[in-house]
Design a protein around this motif. Structure first.
Motif, mmCIF file in Angstrom:
data_model
loop_
_atom_site.group_PDB
_atom_site.id
_atom_site.type_symbol
_atom_site.label_atom_id
_atom_site.label_comp_id
_atom_site.label_asym_id
_atom_site.label_seq_id
_atom_site.Cartn_x
_atom_site.Cartn_y
_atom_site.Cartn_z
ATOM 1 N N ARG A 13 0.763 -1.100 -0.115
ATOM 2 C CA ARG A 13 -0.173 0.118 0.074
ATOM 3 C C ARG A 13 0.896 1.065 -0.022
ATOM 4 N NH1 ARG A 13 -4.249 -0.785 3.718
ATOM 5 N NH2 ARG A 13 -5.434 -1.750 2.140
ATOM 6 N N LYS A 14 1.937 1.402 0.809
ATOM 7 C CA LYS A 14 2.876 2.464 0.965
ATOM 8 C C LYS A 14 3.508 2.680 -0.452
ATOM 9 C CE LYS A 14 6.862 0.232 2.911
ATOM 10 N NZ LYS A 14 7.589 0.186 4.296
ATOM 11 N N TYR A 15 3.662 1.849 -1.223
ATOM 12 C CA TYR A 15 4.013 2.030 -2.698
ATOM 13 C C TYR A 15 3.232 2.103 -3.891
ATOM 14 C CZ TYR A 15 8.213 0.132 -0.197
ATOM 15 O OH TYR A 15 9.170 -0.029 0.652
#
Length: 121
Positions: A13-15
């Motif tokens: 998700r953070k990417y």
């Protein structure tokens, strides 16, 4: 739905990276396709269990790649954008998580297949 990969999804998700669902229907697994929850939800929205499963994939954020050579199946697979599963329905489907893959390639096979891959001209 049997292998939603929650941990991987969180890490990715953070990417802003998405999971590709290459076999979103579990290779046509009869057990998956006949899970009562999909029939129940399908009746509510006038959709097939397959359409409910494909809709679930979209709502969890997967890139969905169902395969079919039959025009009727292809059209049916696209007919999933006129309804949305509720949070309660998504929670019921989440209970199907078995944390089991349908297909796993050994590291040796991965290394062999990917190290010798050459794109076609």
């Amino acid at each position: 739905p049997y292998y939603p990969q929650h941990e991987l999804r969180q890490k990715m998700r953070k990417y802003d990276t998405k999971i590709e669902a290459w076999y979103p229907l579990g290779h046509g697994d009869t057990q998956l396709l006949t899970e009562p929850i999909f029939a129940t939800i399908g009746q509510k929205y006038h959709k097939s269990p397959v359409q409910v499963i494909l809709r679930w994939h979209l709502q969890v954020g997967n890139i969905v790649l169902p395969k079919s050579e039959k025009p009727d199946h292809i059209r049916s697979n696209f007919d999933i954008f006129d309804f949305e599963l509720t949070n309660e329905e998504m929670a019921e489907i989440a209970k199907l998580d078995k944390n089991e893959r349908y297909f796993t390639m050994s590291f040796e096979d991965q290394e062999k297949n990917f190290s010798t891959f050459v794109p076609a001209d």
